[in-house]
Design an enzyme around this catalytic site. Sequence first.
Site, PDB file in Angstrom:
ATOM      1  N   HIS A   2      -1.820   1.646  -7.851  1.00 22.58           N
ATOM      2  CA  HIS A   2      -2.574   0.971  -8.914  1.00 22.58           C
ATOM      3  C   HIS A   2      -3.955   0.554  -8.427  1.00 22.58           C
ATOM      4  O   HIS A   2      -4.144   0.231  -7.255  1.00 22.58           O
ATOM      5  CB  HIS A   2      -1.806  -0.254  -9.407  1.00 22.58           C
ATOM      6  CG  HIS A   2      -0.451   0.056  -9.944  1.00 22.58           C
ATOM      7  ND1 HIS A   2      -0.222   0.355 -11.266  1.00 22.58           N
ATOM      8  CD2 HIS A   2       0.756   0.127  -9.330  1.00 22.58           C
ATOM      9  CE1 HIS A   2       1.066   0.601 -11.447  1.00 22.58           C
ATOM     10  NE2 HIS A   2       1.683   0.467 -10.276  1.00 22.58           N
TER      11      HIS A   2
ATOM     12  N   ASP B  12      -4.798  -0.768 -16.888  1.00 22.92           N
ATOM     13  CA  ASP B  12      -3.716  -1.220 -16.015  1.00 22.92           C
ATOM     14  C   ASP B  12      -4.136  -2.469 -15.229  1.00 22.92           C
ATOM     15  O   ASP B  12      -5.176  -2.477 -14.571  1.00 22.92           O
ATOM     16  CB  ASP B  12      -3.392  -0.056 -15.072  1.00 22.92           C
ATOM     17  CG  ASP B  12      -2.386  -0.405 -13.989  1.00 22.92           C
ATOM     18  OD1 ASP B  12      -1.638  -1.381 -14.163  1.00 22.92           O
ATOM     19  OD2 ASP B  12      -2.343   0.331 -12.975  1.00 22.92           O
TER      20      ASP B  12
END
Length: 609
Positions: free
Chosen positions: A421, A247
């Site tokens: 994240h 990611d």
Amino acid sequence: MQQNRQQQPAAAKAPREAAAQQPAAALVPAAEDAAHAPQEQPHRRPRRPRQKREPAKPPIHIAFLGGLNEVGKNMTLFECQGDMFLLDCGMAFPDDDMLGIDLVLPDFTYVEKNADRIKGIVLTHGHEDHIGALPYLLKKVNLPLYGTPLTLGLVKGKLKEHGLLNKVKMNVVNPGDTIRFGCIGVEMIHVNHSIPDAVGVAIHSPAGTIVHTGDFKIDCTPVWGEMIDLGRFAQLGKEGVLALMADSTNAERPGFTKTEKMIANSFESMFRRAENKRIIVASFASNISRVQQIVDCAVKYGRKVALSGRSMVNVMSIGVEMGYLHVPEGVLIDIDLIKKYPKDKIVLITTGSQGEPMSALSRMAFADHRKVEVGPDDFIIISARPIPGNEKSVGNVIDELMKRGCEVEYGSMYEVHVSGHACQEELKLMQGIVKPKYFIPVHGEQKMLHQHARLAYSMGKRPQDVCIANIGDVIELSEDHMKRLPGAVPAGNVLVDGLGVGDVGSIVLRDRKHLAEDGLIVVVCTISSEDGHVVSGPDVVSRGFVYVRESENLIDDAKDLVFSVLEQCADNGIHDWGTLKTSIKDSLSHLLYDRTRRSPMILPIIMEV
């Protein structure tokens, strides 16, 4: 020493003297005897048994159908020896220039083409950018779904809306489980994210193991569940990982992402500050952990909780039903009952943290909400960070709320939001423990992917072992190479407008943009079917171009010009409607641009009698 040197020549001479006393035949056989003499065989090394070469391991192919050079629309197809599976199937929100568009979907052409070889769809978590496009795909191809309990619970609600609930097979899996798709095994690994039940995957194939993190961060004190299973990622690194796909959303942000529990302290202080006001909190509907913290604060300070926004109500209902959200009895009330309680006894949790025009918070800001009217007695918390591209929309909503006298707190002012994240140090940690041979940054815009690649270089990766791909690319991975295959698979945007899926393309969007920027001029006239001369009109109608009552001279000049063009065509015997319309457009566009420096869309309507 001297004695030894004297003895050496005598010792060397002895064999020579012995040889001299031998008969000649003993040294060189006679010619007639040579044929019968035993021939000395040349020395040969014993043959080693031939080692069988192991056949080359088949490569694995990765087709990127979304999620690269963009935020959202995550969708990836993996294939090895003819066995295929999809990882996620998400949607994206439209850009500002996509006028009238509701959703943006991936292009399903390549999936439909290979539907008979695709074994299933694996879902990493329940956010819209990973599951939002599922109903639209499943209407075209029926594939089994694999996901954690909450993820499939959210998918179930979507399928029910689209009439697909009983037509799709859903398989519940948990971290530690492995799904078999022919020669491919997909192992689920627990990760932390801003929604419970998120997983990364380890894809075990004959080519090697590929680790895909999904959306993740490293949270040592998560609000829900355990911290990320770093032990399993490290174990895979020791066993050998062919490639890591990670990611990239926060690849530009240094340090570590803060823990979700930090938000609890911020909510505590804000609830104390807003003791005499109604509290309205805008957050992502899927952020169940955040909602749980808001509910906990509401209970502590003796407030009732109401929900606003269809997606918020749906997700929270699923969360309560499945046990992911704990709300004491009597705390949650219907939004229709909020006026029966004092404002300082209410907490309203709503959607609209991204400034979406039709969201509940936006309707409140622009006085368009049927049940909630905001004002000076409201304390509003926007508990989310704007998705790239939404900053202006969020800013407009905040401005409108402040104009109405509301006190507004948002992420850049106070710690009312933490990301789901991983930031740079977490991304480096993941690379360090997984130890991949190749690295492919995913989930992010081009600048995010490049920054993530630079982090890999700082960890010792060579440029040839890092691949920054684009949607439509197909990457081939094997033990000895990583390469981009020639050609690209169909990939791009499919636009949803109302009930229409894919019927609005670039040409329609261009026309909408043209209309929005310069307006429309409609020219209506009637000509004779015999000679082509004007019978009535022309009439000129303006929409979004100029106000007719204040531009009568311009409109009159436009009428005269169109009349003269049609008469000239009639005199020259031109009766083709295409030519007539083109002549009107060309002449009129020049006039209007010369007089206004605008280029409205011109729509001639010619009738014949």
